[in-house]
Structures are given as structure tokens and as C-alpha cells.
Motif scaffolding. Structure first.
Motif: not given
Length: 347
Positions: A174-182, A232-248, A278-281
Motif C-alpha cells: 500500500m505504501m509504495f502504491a501511493v508513494q512510489p518514491d519513498i 521521526m518528523v523530517g527523517q522519514v517519508d512514511a511510518v509503519f506501526t503493527p497491531t501494537d497496543n502500546v502505540v494504539m 492514514f490507512a491500514t489493511c
């Protein structure tokens, strides 16, 4: 003649006494039989009443949107099944506030109070309830364990439940489908969360194979997670978090920080997305809670504990407000999933 009369009289008396004795024995036997019948009937009634009434403990690891959604779905389904079957299902909610000591205390209490089944929601709660129920073999039917094997919740005869195993590759696609230049992806998770271990490893393998750099940031409290996200702001183009209860637990604040920084936040659960990501699957947590409740009732009625069930995923959920704020066209998602659900940020 006198002797003959005397013999006849004696015989008559003996016959009379014998008759009286027979009547008393018969009465005693009848009374005893009646008591036995009444006792058996009472026992049968008690057994029938027990079969029509169950006590269920619902143990939530902590408060956050995903786990709340599952708990509500479990309770709704238990109520519906009780009405449908004409039985009584008494349930009580417990919350461990993400603390192992508190969860262990809850487990001890639940077992001592004689609950018929325990439904823990999330990994730590499931692990603590499994330990607590070991001596009694009280059925433990967990909800939303991403990797039951990694959490040591398999091959236990009184433990089963539902898994929300994440398809990490689908989210990376999904990331690379909408952000191919990551160029760089941020991996945000808690290193104390068993649910994150496998997906983070899978994400690293995926990115390594594509030659994409990644930055790992972890935390075990809300403040630590927020510090990690902000860095992470200014360092990355996208962020991924799994089903992590602490982050949730900090999902709303994390989502706001990353969106303001122009960074799409891809996550492992739809509740993150309704919190502003933004999004999940992944899976539908209302369906997962409903399925878990049905499993619990089947086990109570049959005594058979089946293997755990992996819920169907493949549903892409997008926050349209966040997409607009980021200026992302997500129409490419239509080619990646059978269903794309659009949501807005919950108040």
C-alpha cells in the motif's frame, strides 16, 4: 379344646403382628423411595439450571479504541445469544491497565470466583489468564492475538481464541502504491509488545529486499511513544506501526503529529485509522469480537476447545480527512483489496 383354642389365638396374634410389621416396612421403604426420587429430581433440576446459566469474565488488557471495540462486540453477541437460546450469560468486565501485576491479580480473582470461561483481550491479558487458569483448566478464549505461537499460547488444551494476524506485505505494498518514491520508512513500535515482533521483522525483510532504508523508534509509555514519533518528523517519508497496543494507546496524538509533519501513518488496525492514522489493511474488530464470543459459548455448551481461528483480513481502511491533509490520492488502493472502507477521525 382349650389347648386348641389357645393355639389358634396365638397364631392369630402372630399373623396380626406379622401384618403390622410388613405394613411398617412397606411404609418405610416407600418413604425412602420417595426421598430418593425427590433428591434425583432436585439434582436434575440443578444440573439443568447450571447448563442454562454461565459466568464469563472479560479481561481487557488496557483501554484503547481497538480493544474497546472488541469488548463491546463480545458483550453484544453474548447478550444476543442468551436471548436467542433462552439462557443466562452473566459477564463481568475487568481491566488490567496494561500492568502484569494487576492482570495476575485479576486472574487469581476470576479463578477463585468460579467463572465458567475467561475471555482476555490482547496478548498480555491472555498470557496472564492462561497462567491463572492452569490449575482449574477454566477455558480461556482470547481475542486479537496477532501471533499466538510467539506469545506461547498454542498447544494448551484449555486455551484458544481469535488471531488478527497481520499481512505486513499488504501494508508495505500500500505504501509504495501511493508513494512510489519513498526513500526511508519509520518503524514505530513497543519492544515489549509481542504483537509487534513478527510484523516488524517482516517489514524489515521487505524493505531490505527493496533497498529502502528504515529508522526504528520504540517506547513503552505514552510519553516515550510521542517522543519517538516526534523524532521521526523530517527523517522519514512514511511510518509503519503493527497491531501494537502500546502505540494504539497514543494513536490520536501520534497521528496528529505525523500528519502535521506531512508523514502518512500506516498501521495494523482500523481503530488507528479512526484515531487519525492514514490507512491500514487488516481485520474488522467488531467481527473478531463477535466470533470470539461465539467460540466461547460453543466451548461452554460442548466442552470442546478447538484450535485458534485466524480472522480474514484484506480490508483497506482509509481516513479521508487525513488523506486530504496529506494531499494523497489513494485510488490505487482499489486495485489492492476487495474492499476499501473510508472513515473520518472519531471525536
Amino acid at each position: 379344646m382349650k389347648k386348641f383354642v389357645a393355639v389358634l389365638s396365638a397364631a392369630a396374634m402372630m399373623t396380626s403382628l406379622a401384618a403390622c410389621g410388613f405394613t411398617a416396612d412397606t411404609a418405610n421403604t416407600a418413604a425412602s423411595s420417595a426421598e430418593t426420587t425427590a433428591s434425583a429430581a432436585e439434582s436434575t433440576a440443578d444440573t439443568a439450571a447450571a447448563a442454562d446459566s454461565y459466568k464469563v469474565a472479560i479481561v481487557q488488557q488496557l483501554d484503547h479504541a481497538s480493544l474497546d471495540e472488541i469488548r463491546v462486540a463480545i458483550e453484544k453477541e453474548l447478550d444476543a445469544k442468551a436471548a436467542e437460546k433462552g439462557i443466562t450469560i452473566e459477564y463481568k468486565d475487568f481491566n488490567g491497565q496494561n500492568d502484569a501485576t494487576t492482570l495476575n491479580q485479576i486472574g487469581t480473582q476470576v479463578v477463585a470466583d468460579g467463572y465458567d470461561a475467561i475471555i482476555p483481550i490482547a496478548t498480555l491479558a491472555a498470557q496472564c489468564m492462561t497462567t491463572a487458569a492452569e490449575s482449574t483448566k477454566t477455558p480461556v478464549i482470547y481475542a486479537a492475538i496477532s501471533d499466538p505461537a510467539a506469545a506461547d499460547l498454542t498447544d494448551i488444551d484449555y486455551v484458544t481464541g481469535t488471531s488478527d494476524a497481520l499481512n505486513t506485505q499488504s501494508i508495505m505494498d500500500m505504501m509504495f502504491a501511493v508513494q512510489p518514491d519513498i526513500q526511508t520508512v519509520g518503524l514505530l513500535y513497543s519492544n515489549s509488545e509481542a504483537n509487534s515482533t513478527t510484523p516488524i521483522a517482516e517489514a524489515k525483510a521487505y524493505l531490505d529486499a527493496k533497498g529502502i532504508a528504515y529508522v526504528e523508534k520504540t517506547g513503552n509509555t505514552n510519553d516515550e511513544i510521542m517522543t519517538a514519533a516526534s523524532s521521526m518528523v523530517g527523517q522519514v517519508d512514511a511510518v509503519f506501526t503493527p497491531t501494537d497496543n502500546v502505540v494504539m494507546a497514543a494513536a490520536a496524538a501520534v497521528s496528529e503529529t505525523l500528519t502535521k509533519g506531512g508523514i502518512p501513518f500506516y498501521t495494523g488496525a482500523d481503530s488507528f485509522v479512526t484515531a487519525g492514522a492514514f490507512a491500514t489493511c487488516g481485520v474488522n474488530y467488531t467481527e473478531l469480537g463477535t466470533y470470539t464470543a461465539d467460540m466461547a459459548l460453543d466451548i461452554l455448551e460442548t466442552g470442546v476447545v478447538p484450535a485458534y481461528h485466524v480472522m480474514d483480513g484484506g480490508i483497506i481502511t482509509v481516513n479521508t480527512e487525513t488523506a486530504a491533509a496529506l494531499g494523497i490520492d489513494y485510488s490505487a488502493f482499489n486495485d489492492l483489496a476487495g474492499q476499501v472502507v473510508e472513515v473520518t477521525t472519531a471525536e
